[in-house]
Scaffold this motif. Structure first.
Motif, short mmCIF file in Angstrom:
data_model
loop_
_atom_site.label_atom_id
_atom_site.label_comp_id
_atom_site.label_asym_id
_atom_site.label_seq_id
_atom_site.Cartn_x
_atom_site.Cartn_y
_atom_site.Cartn_z
N ARG A 1 0.84 -1.20 0.00
CA ARG A 1 0.00 0.00 0.00
C ARG A 1 0.87 1.25 0.00
NH1 ARG A 1 -5.31 -0.39 2.08
NH2 ARG A 1 -6.36 -2.07 0.93
N PRO B 1 -1.30 -2.07 -6.50
CA PRO B 1 -2.64 -2.64 -6.31
C PRO B 1 -2.60 -4.14 -6.12
CG PRO B 1 -2.26 -2.17 -8.63
CD PRO B 1 -1.06 -1.63 -7.89
N LYS B 2 -3.65 -4.67 -5.52
CA LYS B 2 -3.75 -6.11 -5.36
C LYS B 2 -3.92 -6.78 -6.72
CE LYS B 2 -5.89 -6.21 -0.76
NZ LYS B 2 -7.07 -6.66 0.02
N SER B 3 -3.30 -7.94 -6.87
CA SER B 3 -3.39 -8.67 -8.13
C SER B 3 -3.05 -10.13 -7.87
CB SER B 3 -2.43 -8.09 -9.17
OG SER B 3 -1.09 -8.23 -8.73
N TRP C 1 -4.22 -10.69 0.73
CA TRP C 1 -3.51 -10.41 -0.52
C TRP C 1 -4.36 -10.57 -1.77
CZ3 TRP C 1 0.83 -14.14 1.38
CH2 TRP C 1 1.57 -13.51 2.39
N LYS C 2 -5.45 -11.29 -1.72
CA LYS C 2 -6.22 -11.54 -2.94
C LYS C 2 -6.94 -10.27 -3.38
CE LYS C 2 -10.59 -13.09 -0.89
NZ LYS C 2 -11.44 -12.16 -1.65
N SER C 3 -7.11 -10.15 -4.68
CA SER C 3 -7.85 -9.02 -5.23
C SER C 3 -9.33 -9.33 -5.24
CB SER C 3 -7.37 -8.73 -6.66
OG SER C 3 -7.53 -9.89 -7.47
N THR D 1 -11.25 -12.52 -6.88
CA THR D 1 -10.37 -13.70 -6.90
C THR D 1 -10.60 -14.51 -5.64
OG1 THR D 1 -8.68 -12.53 -8.18
CG2 THR D 1 -8.00 -14.52 -7.02
#
Length: 266
Positions: free
Chosen positions: A126, A131-133, A212-214, A217
């Protein structure tokens, strides 16, 4: 005195038995209820059926979660093993400045609680405005599983005598040929075991994955978590049974493959 020792051992065995009962009875209950035909699971089970497994296979969200978990686990095991093998070689075979620091850094994720590790990595990314991916999720899983691969490969490498490698070098092979034709075949039981352990840990992880997951997902554990928050469905029992089978079968397969491969090399 002997009577006291025997009574002490009896008490220890009794407590151990109760602990195992406390741990495994809920798991056995989930497995049994997954085969119950009734939507409202209860004991005794009147009719056994595969109904919930069939409905599970037809659930698009769960199928997508399985596909994500399989791809994530496979990539995690491959990358963690690709990093773990040369790292173990460097730690065991060579001396270099900062060796203890590097070893500690590679092993540290196994010592840190997943919640702390998940929050720390999330806050760091952050701060970097990343961004989360799926790539971030994959990187996090590699960080978690790398210490296990490293320790397994390192333990095997310590038992491989340097004389084998030195003999190959003395016969004209270069270091790369020596690694692929001598060292790697001897390491293969640990490599296979490390890969399967890494896959199992990645497939079964839920705590760090939630950080951690977007959005959109879902892995199998996070899908179970989401289903439990919304409602209690019999499909959860079937999904839990599948997870139990995979989580138990893969480490056993790793051990069996490692032993058979080791016998084949002796």
């Amino acid at each position: 005195m002997t009577g006291r020792i025997l009574s002490g051992w009896t008490l220890t065995r009794g407590i151990t038995f109760l602990v195992y009962v406390f741990m495994f009875v809920p798991i056995a209950a989930v497995v049994l209820l997954s085969f119950a035909e009734s939507r409202f699971g209860s004991f005794p089970i009147e009719n056994f059926s595969l109904r919930w497994f069939i409905e599970l296979a037809g659930n698009a969200a769960i199928v997508r979660a399985f596909q994500t978990s399989m791809v994530l686990g496979a990539l995690t095991s491959i990358i963690a093993t690709a990093i773990g093998i040369p790292a173990a070689m460097a730690i065991v075979r060579y001396d270099f400045p900062g060796k203890n620091l590097v070893t500690t850094a590679l092993i540290a994720p196994i010592l840190v609680p997943e919640v702390v590790l998940g929050v720390a990595l999330l806050l760091f990314l952050r701060w970097l405005a990343v961004p989360k991916s799926f790539a971030l999720l994959l990187m996090g899983h590699v960080i978690i599983t790398l210490p296990f691969v490293l320790l397994v490969v390192q333990a095997r490498l310590v038992g491989i005598k340097r004389e084998f490698e030195e003999a190959a070098l003395s016969l004209g092979a270069n270091r790369l040929q020596t690694f692929f034709e001598v060292t790697l075949p001897l390491l293969m039981p640990a490599v296979l075991a490390g890969m399967l352990f890494a896959f199992t840990i990645s497939f079964d992880d839920v705590t760090a994955t939630l950080f951690w997951k977007s959005a959109g997902t879902e892995t199998v554990p996070t899908q179970i978590f989401a289903m439990l928050r919304n409602s209690i469905s019999p499909e959860i029992n079937a999904l839990g049974t599948v997870m139990i089978v995979i989580t138990v079968a893969l480490p056993l397969a790793a051990g069996i493959l490692a032993r058979r491969f080791a016998r084949g090399r002796t």
